[in-house]
Design a protein around this motif. Structure first.
Motif, PDB file in Angstrom:
ATOM      1  N   ASN A 179      40.193  32.361  46.084  1.00 12.74           N
ATOM      2  CA  ASN A 179      40.000  32.379  44.618  1.00 12.74           C
ATOM      3  C   ASN A 179      39.590  33.744  44.096  1.00 12.74           C
ATOM      4  OD1 ASN A 179      38.454  29.282  45.286  1.00 12.74           O
ATOM      5  ND2 ASN A 179      40.502  29.478  44.445  1.00 12.74           N
ATOM      6  N   VAL A 180      40.342  34.772  44.460  1.00 11.90           N
ATOM      7  CA  VAL A 180      39.945  36.126  44.086  1.00 11.90           C
ATOM      8  C   VAL A 180      40.705  36.692  42.887  1.00 11.90           C
ATOM      9  CG1 VAL A 180      39.198  36.659  46.436  1.00 11.90           C
ATOM     10  CG2 VAL A 180      41.539  37.217  45.735  1.00 11.90           C
ATOM     11  N   VAL A 181      41.750  36.020  42.443  1.00  9.47           N
ATOM     12  CA  VAL A 181      42.553  36.558  41.341  1.00  9.47           C
ATOM     13  C   VAL A 181      42.041  36.086  39.983  1.00  9.47           C
ATOM     14  CG1 VAL A 181      44.859  36.598  40.294  1.00  9.47           C
ATOM     15  CG2 VAL A 181      44.596  36.916  42.764  1.00  9.47           C
ATOM     16  N   ARG A 182      41.544  34.860  39.930  1.00  7.50           N
ATOM     17  CA  ARG A 182      40.915  34.345  38.708  1.00  7.50           C
ATOM     18  C   ARG A 182      41.862  34.401  37.507  1.00  7.50           C
ATOM     19  NH1 ARG A 182      37.341  31.708  41.106  1.00  7.50           N
ATOM     20  NH2 ARG A 182      36.770  31.104  38.991  1.00  7.50           N
ATOM     21  N   ASN A 183      43.117  33.948  37.705  1.00  4.69           N
ATOM     22  CA  ASN A 183      44.111  33.997  36.622  1.00  4.69           C
ATOM     23  C   ASN A 183      44.287  35.411  36.071  1.00  4.69           C
ATOM     24  OD1 ASN A 183      45.028  31.245  36.386  1.00  4.69           O
ATOM     25  ND2 ASN A 183      42.974  30.757  35.640  1.00  4.69           N
ATOM     26  N   GLY A 184      44.140  36.407  36.930  1.00  4.90           N
ATOM     27  CA  GLY A 184      44.315  37.794  36.535  1.00  4.90           C
ATOM     28  C   GLY A 184      43.068  38.470  36.016  1.00  4.90           C
ATOM     29  N   ALA A 185      41.990  37.716  35.837  1.00  2.00           N
ATOM     30  CA  ALA A 185      40.763  38.282  35.259  1.00  2.00           C
ATOM     31  C   ALA A 185      40.110  39.302  36.171  1.00  2.00           C
ATOM     32  CB  ALA A 185      39.773  37.175  34.919  1.00  2.00           C
ATOM     33  N   VAL A 186      40.474  39.316  37.449  1.00  2.00           N
ATOM     34  CA  VAL A 186      39.835  40.234  38.402  1.00  2.00           C
ATOM     35  C   VAL A 186      40.018  41.700  38.004  1.00  2.00           C
ATOM     36  CG1 VAL A 186      41.836  40.387  39.951  1.00  2.00           C
ATOM     37  CG2 VAL A 186      39.536  40.697  40.860  1.00  2.00           C
ATOM     38  N   VAL A 187      41.046  42.012  37.244  1.00  2.00           N
ATOM     39  CA  VAL A 187      41.289  43.416  36.889  1.00  2.00           C
ATOM     40  C   VAL A 187      40.412  43.889  35.733  1.00  2.00           C
ATOM     41  CG1 VAL A 187      43.665  43.298  37.691  1.00  2.00           C
ATOM     42  CG2 VAL A 187      43.172  42.884  35.267  1.00  2.00           C
ATOM     43  N   HIS A 188      39.674  42.990  35.107  1.00  2.00           N
ATOM     44  CA  HIS A 188      38.887  43.350  33.932  1.00  2.00           C
ATOM     45  C   HIS A 188      37.460  43.721  34.332  1.00  2.00           C
ATOM     46  CE1 HIS A 188      42.262  42.110  31.615  1.00  2.00           C
ATOM     47  NE2 HIS A 188      42.147  40.832  31.932  1.00  2.00           N
ATOM     48  N   ALA A 189      37.220  44.999  34.461  1.00  2.00           N
ATOM     49  CA  ALA A 189      35.902  45.476  34.888  1.00  2.00           C
ATOM     50  C   ALA A 189      34.807  45.105  33.899  1.00  2.00           C
ATOM     51  CB  ALA A 189      35.940  46.994  35.082  1.00  2.00           C
ATOM     52  N   GLN A 190      35.160  44.933  32.636  1.00  2.00           N
ATOM     53  CA  GLN A 190      34.156  44.619  31.613  1.00  2.00           C
ATOM     54  C   GLN A 190      33.958  43.123  31.419  1.00  2.00           C
ATOM     55  OE1 GLN A 190      32.448  47.219  30.577  1.00  2.00           O
ATOM     56  NE2 GLN A 190      33.856  48.423  31.847  1.00  2.00           N
ATOM     57  N   SER A 191      34.544  42.299  32.277  1.00  2.00           N
ATOM     58  CA  SER A 191      34.399  40.857  32.154  1.00  2.00           C
ATOM     59  C   SER A 191      32.925  40.448  32.197  1.00  2.00           C
ATOM     60  CB  SER A 191      35.142  40.154  33.294  1.00  2.00           C
ATOM     61  OG  SER A 191      34.876  38.763  33.300  1.00  2.00           O
ATOM     62  N   THR A 192      32.596  39.417  31.425  1.00  2.00           N
ATOM     63  CA  THR A 192      31.227  38.883  31.448  1.00  2.00           C
ATOM     64  C   THR A 192      31.118  37.686  32.382  1.00  2.00           C
ATOM     65  OG1 THR A 192      31.716  37.466  29.527  1.00  2.00           O
ATOM     66  CG2 THR A 192      30.781  39.657  29.094  1.00  2.00           C
ATOM     67  N   ASP A 193      32.195  37.367  33.080  1.00  2.00           N
ATOM     68  CA  ASP A 193      32.214  36.229  33.997  1.00  2.00           C
ATOM     69  C   ASP A 193      31.599  36.641  35.335  1.00  2.00           C
ATOM     70  OD1 ASP A 193      32.792  34.118  35.728  1.00  2.00           O
ATOM     71  OD2 ASP A 193      34.791  33.788  34.896  1.00  2.00           O
ATOM     72  N   PRO A 194      30.485  36.020  35.750  1.00  2.00           N
ATOM     73  CA  PRO A 194      29.864  36.412  37.025  1.00  2.00           C
ATOM     74  C   PRO A 194      30.762  36.154  38.228  1.00  2.00           C
ATOM     75  CG  PRO A 194      28.836  34.424  36.140  1.00  2.00           C
ATOM     76  CD  PRO A 194      29.715  34.962  35.060  1.00  2.00           C
ATOM     77  N   ARG A 195      31.705  35.219  38.100  1.00  2.00           N
ATOM     78  CA  ARG A 195      32.639  34.959  39.209  1.00  2.00           C
ATOM     79  C   ARG A 195      33.571  36.153  39.412  1.00  2.00           C
ATOM     80  NH1 ARG A 195      34.739  29.411  36.739  1.00  2.00           N
ATOM     81  NH2 ARG A 195      34.760  30.864  34.979  1.00  2.00           N
ATOM     82  N   VAL A 196      34.003  36.757  38.321  1.00  2.00           N
ATOM     83  CA  VAL A 196      34.844  37.949  38.403  1.00  2.00           C
ATOM     84  C   VAL A 196      34.057  39.096  39.039  1.00  2.00           C
ATOM     85  CG1 VAL A 196      36.063  39.705  37.067  1.00  2.00           C
ATOM     86  CG2 VAL A 196      36.315  37.278  36.479  1.00  2.00           C
ATOM     87  N   HIS A 197      32.817  39.262  38.627  1.00  2.00           N
ATOM     88  CA  HIS A 197      31.996  40.329  39.204  1.00  2.00           C
ATOM     89  C   HIS A 197      31.754  40.091  40.691  1.00  2.00           C
ATOM     90  CE1 HIS A 197      31.228  42.647  35.625  1.00  2.00           C
ATOM     91  NE2 HIS A 197      30.962  41.537  34.958  1.00  2.00           N
TER      92      HIS A 197
END
Length: 234
Positions: A179-197
């Motif tokens: 589960n590392v892609v997160r619907n593409g959200a992984v590329v967003h360094a400014q994401s507020t999602d702790p899962r992406v971080h």
């Protein structure tokens, strides 16, 4: 003409429904999901995260990777209903062992039922509680090294799980993070999602580690758009 290739025109459907159709085609053609696995998959509705288990073709992939690696000891972060646990338990065989870490007693109870049904409960230990704490206890007890680690628990803790996995393995071990892609959200360094971080942090840790070779693959299918990191200790 000699030296030339003629390609027939094809219609390409890139919709999520097409992803699911392709998954179904290859799963029905290549993957044997017996009654025990089907029951385990369906029982996920009784866990705290329904439908969060890996797809059948992904379970088969994990089992094949474990077998290719010659794994006899598998460590799994995140049990839920024990679906992937069954795949691993069968992959390591009757002389192998799987240790799986699960936070919720409710999920562990469902998993135990499924492991018994699959006739692999004798080669699986479920450790209930915080995965970080359970892994720390394994480290403190000097548990025998694991050959294969599957990290599929809460994503913000991925860096801690990787650190524990490195303490609990030796050169040649395989580490897979789901589960590392997160619907593409992984590329967003400014994401507020702790899962992406959590994914981005563990990716940076792997990239910086001198004794890890790794790659990542995107996947589309029944489970949508996601992917995994595959690493090997050198």
């Amino acid at each position: 003409m000699t030296g030339q290739h003629v390609h027939a025109q094809e219609n390409h459907d890139e919709s999520p429904s097409a992803w699911r159709d392709v998954d179904r085609y290859f799963t029905e053609s290549l993957v044997h999901e017996d009654e025990a696995l089907v029951a385990a998959r369906r029982s996920s509705s009784r866990t705290t995260m329904p439908n969060a288990e890996v797809a059948a073709n992904q379970g088969a992939l994990l089992a094949l990777l474990a077998q290719i690696a010659g794994a006899k000891r598998v460590l799994e972060f995140g049990t839920l209903a024990g679906y992937s646990t069954i795949w691993f338990a069968r992959a390591v065989g009757p002389d192998g062992h799987v240790t799986t870490l699960e936070l919720e007693p409710q999920n562990a109870e469902v998993a135990r039922e499924n492991l018994v049904r699959a006739e692999v409960s004798d080669r699986v230990d479920i450790l209930i509680g915080s995965a970080t704490e359970s892994a720390s206890r394994l480290i403190d007890s000097e548990a025998a090294p694991f050959d294969f680690v599957f990290i599929d628990a809460d994503k913000p803790s991925n860096p801690q799980y990787l650190a524990a996995a490195l303490e609990l393995t030796r050169p040649g071990a395989i580490i897979v993070i789901d589960n590392v892609v997160r619907n593409g959200a992984v590329v967003h360094a400014q994401s507020t999602d702790p899962r992406v971080h959590g994914v981005r942090s563990v990716t940076e840790d792997i990239a910086a580690h001198p004794n890890l070779d790794a790659t990542a693959l995107q996947t589309v299918g029944i489970k949508g758009w996601d992917g995994l990191i595959l690493a090997r200790r050198t």
